[in-house]
Design a protein around this motif. Structure first.
Motif, PDB file in Angstrom:
ATOM      1  N   LEU A   8       0.849  -1.195   0.000  1.00  0.00           N
ATOM      2  CA  LEU A   8       0.000   0.000   0.000  1.00  0.00           C
ATOM      3  C   LEU A   8       0.883   1.243   0.000  1.00  0.00           C
ATOM      4  CD1 LEU A   8      -2.716  -1.814   1.723  1.00  0.00           C
ATOM      5  CD2 LEU A   8      -3.326   0.079   0.253  1.00  0.00           C
ATOM      6  N   PRO A   9       0.351   2.407  -0.420  1.00  0.00           N
ATOM      7  CA  PRO A   9       1.201   3.599  -0.568  1.00  0.00           C
ATOM      8  C   PRO A   9       2.011   3.905   0.694  1.00  0.00           C
ATOM      9  CG  PRO A   9      -0.973   4.020  -1.500  1.00  0.00           C
ATOM     10  CD  PRO A   9      -1.048   2.680  -0.821  1.00  0.00           C
ATOM     11  N   GLY A  10       3.290   4.193   0.510  1.00  0.00           N
ATOM     12  CA  GLY A  10       4.171   4.502   1.633  1.00  0.00           C
ATOM     13  C   GLY A  10       4.990   3.310   2.103  1.00  0.00           C
ATOM     14  N   ASN A  11       4.705   2.129   1.558  1.00  0.00           N
ATOM     15  CA  ASN A  11       5.400   0.914   1.994  1.00  0.00           C
ATOM     16  C   ASN A  11       6.266   0.316   0.879  1.00  0.00           C
ATOM     17  OD1 ASN A  11       3.915   0.249   4.760  1.00  0.00           O
ATOM     18  ND2 ASN A  11       2.367   0.915   3.302  1.00  0.00           N
ATOM     19  N   GLU A  12       6.551   1.123  -0.144  1.00  0.00           N
ATOM     20  CA  GLU A  12       7.220   0.608  -1.343  1.00  0.00           C
ATOM     21  C   GLU A  12       8.632   0.100  -1.064  1.00  0.00           C
ATOM     22  OE1 GLU A  12       5.627   3.484  -1.100  1.00  0.00           O
ATOM     23  OE2 GLU A  12       3.971   3.358  -2.517  1.00  0.00           O
ATOM     24  N   LEU A  13       9.382   0.823  -0.215  1.00  0.00           N
ATOM     25  CA  LEU A  13      10.775   0.436   0.041  1.00  0.00           C
ATOM     26  C   LEU A  13      10.860  -0.931   0.705  1.00  0.00           C
ATOM     27  CD1 LEU A  13      12.662   3.650   1.209  1.00  0.00           C
ATOM     28  CD2 LEU A  13      13.278   2.102  -0.672  1.00  0.00           C
ATOM     29  N   LEU A  14      10.073  -1.100   1.768  1.00  0.00           N
ATOM     30  CA  LEU A  14      10.064  -2.383   2.477  1.00  0.00           C
ATOM     31  C   LEU A  14       9.591  -3.492   1.545  1.00  0.00           C
ATOM     32  CD1 LEU A  14      10.199  -4.214   4.939  1.00  0.00           C
ATOM     33  CD2 LEU A  14       7.956  -3.332   5.653  1.00  0.00           C
ATOM     34  N   ALA A  15       8.533  -3.220   0.772  1.00  0.00           N
ATOM     35  CA  ALA A  15       8.006  -4.230  -0.151  1.00  0.00           C
ATOM     36  C   ALA A  15       9.082  -4.657  -1.145  1.00  0.00           C
ATOM     37  CB  ALA A  15       6.787  -3.677  -0.884  1.00  0.00           C
ATOM     38  N   GLN A  16       9.829  -3.687  -1.661  1.00  0.00           N
ATOM     39  CA  GLN A  16      10.865  -3.996  -2.637  1.00  0.00           C
ATOM     40  C   GLN A  16      11.945  -4.886  -2.026  1.00  0.00           C
ATOM     41  OE1 GLN A  16      10.426  -3.526  -5.781  1.00  0.00           O
ATOM     42  NE2 GLN A  16      12.381  -4.547  -6.210  1.00  0.00           N
ATOM     43  N   LYS A  17      12.329  -4.595  -0.778  1.00  0.00           N
ATOM     44  CA  LYS A  17      13.337  -5.427  -0.098  1.00  0.00           C
ATOM     45  C   LYS A  17      12.826  -6.859   0.070  1.00  0.00           C
ATOM     46  CE  LYS A  17      15.652  -1.792   2.522  1.00  0.00           C
ATOM     47  NZ  LYS A  17      15.752  -1.135   3.841  1.00  0.00           N
ATOM     48  N   ILE A  18      11.558  -6.993   0.410  1.00  0.00           N
ATOM     49  CA  ILE A  18      10.970  -8.328   0.580  1.00  0.00           C
ATOM     50  C   ILE A  18      10.961  -9.067  -0.755  1.00  0.00           C
ATOM     51  CG2 ILE A  18       8.818  -9.559   1.096  1.00  0.00           C
ATOM     52  CD1 ILE A  18       8.234  -7.362   3.214  1.00  0.00           C
ATOM     53  N   ILE A  19      10.554  -8.371  -1.816  1.00  0.00           N
ATOM     54  CA  ILE A  19      10.489  -8.989  -3.149  1.00  0.00           C
ATOM     55  C   ILE A  19      11.851  -9.544  -3.563  1.00  0.00           C
ATOM     56  CG2 ILE A  19      10.245  -8.424  -5.624  1.00  0.00           C
ATOM     57  CD1 ILE A  19       7.934  -6.488  -4.700  1.00  0.00           C
ATOM     58  N   VAL A  20      12.891  -8.726  -3.360  1.00  0.00           N
ATOM     59  CA  VAL A  20      14.243  -9.154  -3.738  1.00  0.00           C
ATOM     60  C   VAL A  20      14.704 -10.312  -2.852  1.00  0.00           C
ATOM     61  CG1 VAL A  20      16.675  -8.434  -3.802  1.00  0.00           C
ATOM     62  CG2 VAL A  20      14.872  -6.902  -4.678  1.00  0.00           C
ATOM     63  N   ALA A  21      14.478 -10.188  -1.551  1.00  0.00           N
ATOM     64  CA  ALA A  21      15.033 -11.173  -0.604  1.00  0.00           C
ATOM     65  C   ALA A  21      14.369 -12.537  -0.719  1.00  0.00           C
ATOM     66  CB  ALA A  21      14.907 -10.644   0.823  1.00  0.00           C
ATOM     67  N   ILE A  22      13.057 -12.568  -0.896  1.00  0.00           N
ATOM     68  CA  ILE A  22      12.411 -13.893  -0.952  1.00  0.00           C
ATOM     69  C   ILE A  22      12.001 -14.256  -2.381  1.00  0.00           C
ATOM     70  CG2 ILE A  22      11.566 -13.649   1.437  1.00  0.00           C
ATOM     71  CD1 ILE A  22       8.708 -13.421   0.231  1.00  0.00           C
ATOM     72  N   GLN A  23      12.476 -13.477  -3.344  1.00  0.00           N
ATOM     73  CA  GLN A  23      12.191 -13.712  -4.769  1.00  0.00           C
ATOM     74  C   GLN A  23      10.696 -13.851  -5.047  1.00  0.00           C
ATOM     75  OE1 GLN A  23      15.174 -16.983  -5.157  1.00  0.00           O
ATOM     76  NE2 GLN A  23      15.946 -15.692  -6.820  1.00  0.00           N
ATOM     77  N   ALA A  24       9.954 -12.912  -4.526  1.00  0.00           N
ATOM     78  CA  ALA A  24       8.502 -12.904  -4.742  1.00  0.00           C
ATOM     79  C   ALA A  24       8.184 -12.067  -5.976  1.00  0.00           C
ATOM     80  CB  ALA A  24       7.803 -12.322  -3.526  1.00  0.00           C
ATOM     81  N   ASP A  25       6.965 -12.172  -6.455  1.00  0.00           N
ATOM     82  CA  ASP A  25       6.504 -11.293  -7.528  1.00  0.00           C
ATOM     83  C   ASP A  25       5.916 -10.029  -6.915  1.00  0.00           C
ATOM     84  OD1 ASP A  25       7.177 -12.963  -9.678  1.00  0.00           O
ATOM     85  OD2 ASP A  25       5.365 -14.164  -9.367  1.00  0.00           O
ATOM     86  N   LYS A  26       5.726  -9.035  -7.780  1.00  0.00           N
ATOM     87  CA  LYS A  26       5.151  -7.779  -7.326  1.00  0.00           C
ATOM     88  C   LYS A  26       3.761  -7.612  -7.957  1.00  0.00           C
ATOM     89  CE  LYS A  26       5.979  -2.809  -7.451  1.00  0.00           C
ATOM     90  NZ  LYS A  26       6.749  -1.734  -8.095  1.00  0.00           N
ATOM     91  N   ALA A  27       2.787  -7.272  -7.139  1.00  0.00           N
ATOM     92  CA  ALA A  27       1.436  -7.053  -7.666  1.00  0.00           C
ATOM     93  C   ALA A  27       1.262  -5.586  -8.015  1.00  0.00           C
ATOM     94  CB  ALA A  27       0.391  -7.470  -6.640  1.00  0.00           C
ATOM     95  N   GLU A  28       0.727  -5.349  -9.201  1.00  0.00           N
ATOM     96  CA  GLU A  28       0.441  -3.984  -9.628  1.00  0.00           C
ATOM     97  C   GLU A  28      -1.039  -3.703  -9.402  1.00  0.00           C
ATOM     98  OE1 GLU A  28       2.818  -2.060 -10.567  1.00  0.00           O
ATOM     99  OE2 GLU A  28       4.413  -3.492 -11.059  1.00  0.00           O
TER     100      GLU A  28
END
Lengths: 299, 299
Positions: A8-28
């Motif tokens: 959700l808006p304002g949480n992009e940095l943390l979300a990006q770190k999670i995506i990279v670290a656990i190799q998850a996909d990103k939902a648009e």
């Protein structure tokens, strides 16, 4: 299938770190307000049968509830497998009983809303206070993570001569753990509440620690009243200017300015709530928890 | 026992009229924000076993949802007999289908939240559009009231030479009723939507009505695009400057200024949403509905 992260808006940095670290996909997705103030929401990614990691810290929660509620309902309609809400700061943990008749016990109401829209909740050091476990108010599985380990690391790296000072007897367990892992001593304040707002603290004998840097730690820095009073006591006892560490940088009203002006050496917080004092990164402990894949299998 | 009226902030005038008219009691409560942005709520009146009339118009609904949700949960915990939500303007009636894949059908989500916290809903001219009945989305009894009668009265008293002009074929039934009760003629525009935003209207033959004052009526004045376009057509047809009447004064963005500058004689709205154009009072029709005591017995 890999989990898919939606921030959700304002949480992009943390979300990006999670995506990279656990190799998850990103939902648009698309989230905007109509000119009449109603929310428009559309998920653009294919989320059917996926485990969703929904990243949304819940500071200033009231304006976040409706979009969160609509989003979770939409994800369910789009047939996701599960929704795990990652909320580094969890709101509405403080009104946990009726102090006066007719009061809303909002911790229970908020918990029941979240429990109704998500399947799992991951949070960091929620202010449990009078409650022993999240199970008392949340009906979904909750993973309560602790910032103690990363605070210890920060103290060890930055204040090797620290004397850790905990705010009250309730905090003794985690404060002692912080001190132990940082390999420094600790003391605990005696805290006496007079009514709703007035708090008196008494600082224990600290004469033997004059060569140490006092490091005040607390889970939330909200009004900062206890910290400010403690700073004053420590000054009177001839101690050095202290470092103040909080997990959650709530800083209600003028609390931040007041604490800065109280004569502290430094104020340091974790980034569960975005604030200029953020110096300790909580993403590491969240990622560690999310790497435990059984979390999703269990749902 | 008499019902007890609780008005959320901004609804005090209407609540007071209801209290006087149906001789109800008034519920006192405290609602404020903690410095960290969380809501504090306390009901001060004894509400146990009482029928609650909760007055809250739902314009700009997002910020109203959490207090409303907490309040209803609290009232239930305080063992009220029933909660009847009186919402002169009901939000989230317009996104009633998925126009694009992945869109949230928010009318259903919002309806399910309200249905979960109240026992009954009274509203005025909700924008049903593609839906026939509130029953399709609300699982609680809904009393849908109509402003047609009070609009007719206003036209009859103020514009006796009116030609009522309805915006589209969907509105024909209520527009014809407005005209009939005002004892004036009416015509209906042909409306063709090109995509999401573009609307074209064609004005029927109005040559025979040049001695009349055109009175455009609609349930919501939101973007006001149709009205503005119609005003231009009427001008080209050599008609007088029209009067514009809307039930709900939404006026998204610059709509109010744009409509005023389009060459209208006057803009008039009902007070379901507070606005400087409010000239038609909806309290009469709400009170009429609330006087029907069987409403509460039926719950």
């Amino acid at each position: 299938m890999k989990p898919i992260v939606l921030s959700l808006p304002g949480n992009e940095l943390l979300a990006q770190k999670i995506i990279v670290a656990i190799q998850a996909d990103k939902a648009e997705y698309e989230l905007r307000s109509f000119p009449d103030g109603e929310t428009y929401l559309r998920v653009l990614s294919d989320v059917a049968e996926r485990d969703i990691i929904l990243v949304c810290t819940l500071y200033q929660p009231d304006s976040k509830l409706l979009p969160l509620l609509f989003l979770c309902r939409l994800l369910k309609d789009l047939k996701v497998k599960s929704i795990c809400l990652v909320s580094p700061y969890l709101a509405y943990m403080r009104q946990d009983k009726q102090f006066k008749s007719g009061e809303a016990v909002t911790s229970g109401y908020f918990a029941s809303v979240l429990s109704g829209i998500c399947d799992r909740l991951i949070t960091i050091d929620p202010h449990l206070h009078r409650r022993v476990s999240m199970k008392e108010i949340y009906s979904i599985p909750c993973d309560v993570l602790h910032a103690a380990s990363i605070i210890s690391k920060w103290i060890k790296a930055n204040i090797p001569d620290a004397l850790v000072i905990g705010p009250d007897s309730e905090s003794e367990q985690w404060v002692s753990e912080v001190a132990k892992n940082a390999e420094v001593p600790f003391v605990i304040l005696e805290k006496v509440r007079h009514g709703d707002k007035e708090v008196k603290v008494s600082v224990p004998q600290v004469d033997g620690y004059k060569a140490h840097t006092p490091v005040l730690v607390d889970d939330i820095i909200s009004t900062a009243r206890t910290m400010i009073e403690t700073v004053s006591h420590l000054k009177n006892a001839g101690m050095r200017a202290p470092v103040c560490i909080g997990v959650h940088a709530v800083f209600a009203g003028n609390a931040y300015a007041d604490l800065r002006n109280a004569g502290v050496a430094k104020i340091v917080t974790c980034n569960s709530i975005t604030h200029e004092t953020n110096e300790i990164d909580i993403s590491e402990i969240l990622i560690h928890a999310l790497r435990n894949k059984t979390m999703f299998n269990a749902l």
